[in-house]
Scaffold this motif. Structure first.
Motif, PDB file in Angstrom:
ATOM      1  N   ILE A 145       0.734  -1.150   0.072  1.00 58.71           N
ATOM      2  CA  ILE A 145       0.127   0.102   0.046  1.00 58.71           C
ATOM      3  C   ILE A 145       0.786   1.348  -0.228  1.00 58.71           C
ATOM      4  N   ILE A 146       1.796   1.135   0.856  1.00 58.03           N
ATOM      5  CA  ILE A 146       2.759   2.560   1.030  1.00 58.03           C
ATOM      6  C   ILE A 146       3.294   2.776  -0.242  1.00 58.03           C
ATOM      7  N   PRO A 147       4.224   1.645  -0.896  1.00 59.48           N
ATOM      8  CA  PRO A 147       4.967   1.934  -2.282  1.00 59.48           C
ATOM      9  C   PRO A 147       4.032   2.199  -3.242  1.00 59.48           C
ATOM     10  N   LEU A 148       2.906   1.393  -3.280  1.00 58.65           N
ATOM     11  CA  LEU A 148       2.074   1.793  -4.314  1.00 58.65           C
ATOM     12  C   LEU A 148       1.397   3.349  -4.276  1.00 58.65           C
ATOM     13  N   ALA A 155      -1.012   1.130   7.500  1.00 57.31           N
ATOM     14  CA  ALA A 155      -0.075   0.442   6.609  1.00 57.31           C
ATOM     15  C   ALA A 155       1.297   0.552   6.960  1.00 57.31           C
ATOM     16  N   LEU A 156       1.570   1.801   7.396  1.00 64.35           N
ATOM     17  CA  LEU A 156       2.950   2.204   7.868  1.00 64.35           C
ATOM     18  C   LEU A 156       3.283   1.325   9.115  1.00 64.35           C
ATOM     19  N   GLU A 157       2.474   0.956   9.888  1.00 60.40           N
ATOM     20  CA  GLU A 157       2.568   0.443  11.295  1.00 60.40           C
ATOM     21  C   GLU A 157       2.734  -1.120  10.841  1.00 60.40           C
ATOM     22  N   SER A 158       2.019  -1.590   9.845  1.00 59.26           N
ATOM     23  CA  SER A 158       1.953  -2.942   9.716  1.00 59.26           C
ATOM     24  C   SER A 158       3.308  -3.311   8.818  1.00 59.26           C
ATOM     25  N   GLY A 159       3.998  -2.570   8.324  1.00 59.76           N
ATOM     26  CA  GLY A 159       5.244  -3.285   7.562  1.00 59.76           C
ATOM     27  C   GLY A 159       6.251  -2.584   7.961  1.00 59.76           C
ATOM     28  N   LYS A 160       7.478  -3.000   7.212  1.00 64.80           N
ATOM     29  CA  LYS A 160       8.948  -2.203   7.668  1.00 64.80           C
ATOM     30  C   LYS A 160       9.345  -1.782   6.080  1.00 64.80           C
ATOM     31  N   TYR A 161       9.515  -0.474   6.159  1.00 64.26           N
ATOM     32  CA  TYR A 161       9.931   0.361   4.899  1.00 64.26           C
ATOM     33  C   TYR A 161      11.247   0.982   5.001  1.00 64.26           C
ATOM     34  N   GLY A 162      11.913   1.217   4.029  1.00 66.46           N
ATOM     35  CA  GLY A 162      13.052   2.175   4.303  1.00 66.46           C
ATOM     36  C   GLY A 162      12.953   3.432   4.713  1.00 66.46           C
ATOM     37  N   PHE A 163      14.103   4.123   5.212  1.00 68.71           N
ATOM     38  CA  PHE A 163      14.024   5.554   5.520  1.00 68.71           C
ATOM     39  C   PHE A 163      13.156   6.444   4.754  1.00 68.71           C
ATOM     40  N   GLU A 164      13.714   6.351   3.508  1.00 65.77           N
ATOM     41  CA  GLU A 164      13.016   7.288   2.461  1.00 65.77           C
ATOM     42  C   GLU A 164      11.449   7.302   2.488  1.00 65.77           C
ATOM     43  N   ALA A 165      10.932   5.732   2.348  1.00 63.00           N
ATOM     44  CA  ALA A 165       9.468   5.752   2.146  1.00 63.00           C
ATOM     45  C   ALA A 165       8.686   6.032   3.422  1.00 63.00           C
ATOM     46  N   THR A 166       9.404   5.768   4.570  1.00 55.84           N
ATOM     47  CA  THR A 166       8.714   6.272   5.953  1.00 55.84           C
ATOM     48  C   THR A 166       8.622   7.487   5.756  1.00 55.84           C
TER      49      THR A 166
END
Length: 662
Positions: free
Chosen positions: A358-361, A427-438
């Motif tokens: 969801i976040i990357p999309l 969605a941000l809480e449910s996954g692990k994303y890189g610094f930039e995406a976060t």
């Protein structure tokens, strides 16, 4: 109340009590009357119709019509009742005895002494029809199973075939193996088949001899080894007894059991294999959510294919897929999103998206939307300024944001559906994303109000910057108020559109009353100058006159089309041919996007003035003038074939005008 009694229940009890399927109706009627009176006195719940003895014959006729019983009549009165289900219940009594005495043979017409009419039972050939019988559920039929060659038939019921005949067959196989050291004999015979698996073979024989339930379970949920074991054991027993000419009743039961065991074994193996295929296919569906384009409708999910291009839906049903999607879209707790998230859009479509995508999309779609909308607004604002005009979106942030919302819902409903604070937060809480995406996602949040920031900030589109960019693309003098006022006056004067003060005042009033910021194009051009438009004459009254006006309008446009295109081809065909000439791009997608950009710019230009041509279309010089203005726009600098572009624009204007409201 203990239960509900109806006539069928009373008939069954009477038949079994009498020990026969055929009985005298008069005797039964007397019994039924006394039985019903006793039920009523004991407070039992009965069918209300049983309270009236006069209705008894009518109810018997109803049951006969349903095939529950048969009536024999004399002088149009019921004489005798035949109740075929008597045999069904009696057969269950026989099998109760067999359950306690496995050495007893299976019942047959001969051993039971039953004289069951052919139309009261179903004959099934075990080699060709037994598997189909297993697929039938919840029926209460009397079944006669017939076997090959000289093996006698078996009487049973559909209920027993579904639930108990496998257990009875395993019991008889155990009884066979425990007799005359048959277990050792069969084990030695099968060692050649199961080389290097002697320990597993020995263990399987031990389980069969000790526990019939374990044996049944190994067929209901087979492994490759257990399937092969039962297949070869049944086959070996059939071969062994086929050699004997004079078999005892018990030996007949052994070979009957071997046949049934082999068929049950194959049936449950096929079910197990289908279940494994289904599970594997559904796992591939689950993996498919991580593939492009990362968002899917139900229909597109149902169309997923395996690596060989075969639709996965061949291995599961719609109900299976619905159940699996319900599981994937249901969260185990309220602290995180389910694995697959349903997103409903403003155009009432539903998409399924993996929570980790969801976040990357969303971030990718925001980048794409920024690029597209930025270009659209720059082109639109440039066009307006070139015509000495402005729009509410150019002057006011609220109007700009409202227009952004409308454009986003029209051009990318999915992105509009994704832009929800709760969805992106979880969605941000449910996954692990890189610094930039976060960081980019957190930048979308107005944490103080637990909401998203205004849409122009989310899309990184500043109204002031877009207006400045547009001004850089036009001559400097066109941005100076004095020159703009003079140019408007001179253009209006040279065009010959001198309206009376009343008409001008009326037009200005109409423009001011139009709602601002409502619509994809019209509000962007709400204040466009009127020097290019024909005055609107009052419509003639009457339906006949309107019909004639419409016909004249179409004929005028058709004449314009022939003059511009130089042929009688359909207008869409001519447009496609011209686009091939002026479009310089080779990539199909980029080529299509450029054509749509050109069309969008033309529509934006024409939309607000189109209403002035409802009665009479513009003449060719005016269309050429509009086309020239558009073709000279900076947005078309990359197009070299201006002649083809000019003709394309003129034809497209004619096409737009042809979509005239009735």
């Amino acid at each position: 109340m203990a239960g509900r009694y109806d006539l069928n229940t009373i008939i069954r009890g009477y038949s079994l009590r009498m020990g026969k399927p055929r009985f005298n109706f008069t005797s039964f009627a007397a019994y039924a009357q006394k039985y019903i009176e006793r039920l009523v006195s004991e407070g039992e719940e009965i069918d209300p119709r049983l309270s009236s003895p006069e209705q008894l014959e009518g109810q018997m006729e109803e049951l006969a019509a349903k095939g529950v019983l048969q009536l024999e009549k004399m002088d149009n009165r019921i004489k005798t009742v035949f109740y075929p289900k008597f045999y069904y219940y009696e057969l269950h009594k026989f099998y109760k005895d067999i359950e306690q005495k496995p050495e007893e043979p299976f019942p047959s017409n001969e051993s039971t002494g039953f004289d069951i009419p052919d139309d009261a039972m179903t004959t099934v050939d075990v080699k060709t029809e037994f598997v189909d019988l297993l697929k039938k559920k919840d029926e209460q039929d009397i079944i006669r199973l017939t076997f090959p060659e000289t093996i006698p038939s078996i009487l049973t019921t559909s209920t027993l075939v579904e639930n108990k005949m496998l257990e009875f067959s395993v019991q008889k196989i155990r009884n066979y193996l425990n007799t005359h050291r048959n277990a050792e004999y069969m084990q030695s015979r099968m060692r050649g088949i199961f080389r290097n698996r002697e320990a597993s073979l020995k263990d399987m024989f031990s389980k069969v001899l000790a526990q019939s339930r374990t044996s049944v379970a190994s067929m209901l949920d087979p492994t490759d080894f257990s399937f092969q074991f039962w297949t070869h054991l049944a086959s070996s027993m059939i071969q062994e007894y086929n050699k004997k000419n004079n078999r005892t009743a018990l030996e007949h039961a052994y070979i009957q059991s071997a046949y049934l065991l082999g068929l049950y074994n194959m049936y449950y193996k096929s079910i197990s294999q289908r279940e494994k295929d289904k599970e594997n296919a559904l796992k591939q569906v689950r993996q498919g959510f991580r593939n492009t384009p990362y968002f899917f409708t139900f229909n597109s999910i149902h169309s997923f294919k395996d690596k060989n291009g075969v639709p996965l839906s061949k291995r599961f049903s719609l109900d299976d897929l619905n159940a699996y999607l319900r599981k994937l879209t249901t969260s185990d707790d309220n602290k995180q999103l389910p694995e697959i998230v349903r997103v409903r859009t403003t155009d009432n479509k539903e998409y399924f998206i993996h929570r980790e995508l969801i976040i990357p999309l969303t971030l990718k779609k925001l980048r794409d939307a920024n690029e597209i909308l930025k270009r659209e607004y720059q082109n639109l604002f440039t066009l307006l300024l070139n015509n000495y005009q402005t729009s509410p979106e150019m002057k006011n942030d609220e109007a700009f944001i409202r227009d952004l919302e409308r454009r986003l819902k029209e051009e990318d409903p999915l992105l509009a559906g994704l832009l929800r604070f709760d969805l992106l937060f979880f969605a941000l809480e449910s996954g692990k994303y890189g610094f930039e995406a976060t960081k980019n996602t957190q930048d979308l949040f107005d944490s103080q109000h637990h909401a998203l920031k205004p849409l122009d900030e989310v899309l990184k589109l500043k109204r002031e910057d877009l207006v400045k960019d547009a001004k850089f693309k036009i001559p400097l003098w066109k941005t100076i108020s004095l020159f703009v006022a003079v140019a408007r006056f001179l253009r209006g004067f040279s065009s010959g559109f001198r309206k009376s003060d009343r008409a001008r005042h009326s037009t200005e009033k109409k423009i001011k009353k139009r709602p601002r910021g409502e619509g994809f194009v019209s509000t962007s051009l709400a204040d466009i100058d009127q020097h290019d438009v024909s005055p609107v004459s009052a419509p003639a009254g009457g339906a006949q006159s309107k019909k004639k006006d419409l016909l004249n309008y179409k004929e005028a446009l058709e004449a314009l089309k022939r003059r511009v295109a130089g042929n009688d081809k359909p207008i869409d065909q001519s447009l496609d041919e011209l686009a091939e000439k002026w479009n310089p791009l080779y990539d199909p997608r980029a080529k299509s996007n450029l054509v749509e950009d050109v069309n969008s710019l033309i529509r934006d230009f024409i939309r607000s003035i189109k209403r002035h041509f409802r009665v009479k279309p513009p003449d060719l010089p005016r269309i050429e003038n509009m086309a020239r203005q558009l073709s000279e726009h900076d947005a078309f600098n990359q197009i070299k074939n201006k002649g083809a572009l000019m003709t394309y624009i003129k034809l497209y204007i004619i096409k737009i005008l042809g979509n005239r409201p009735k």
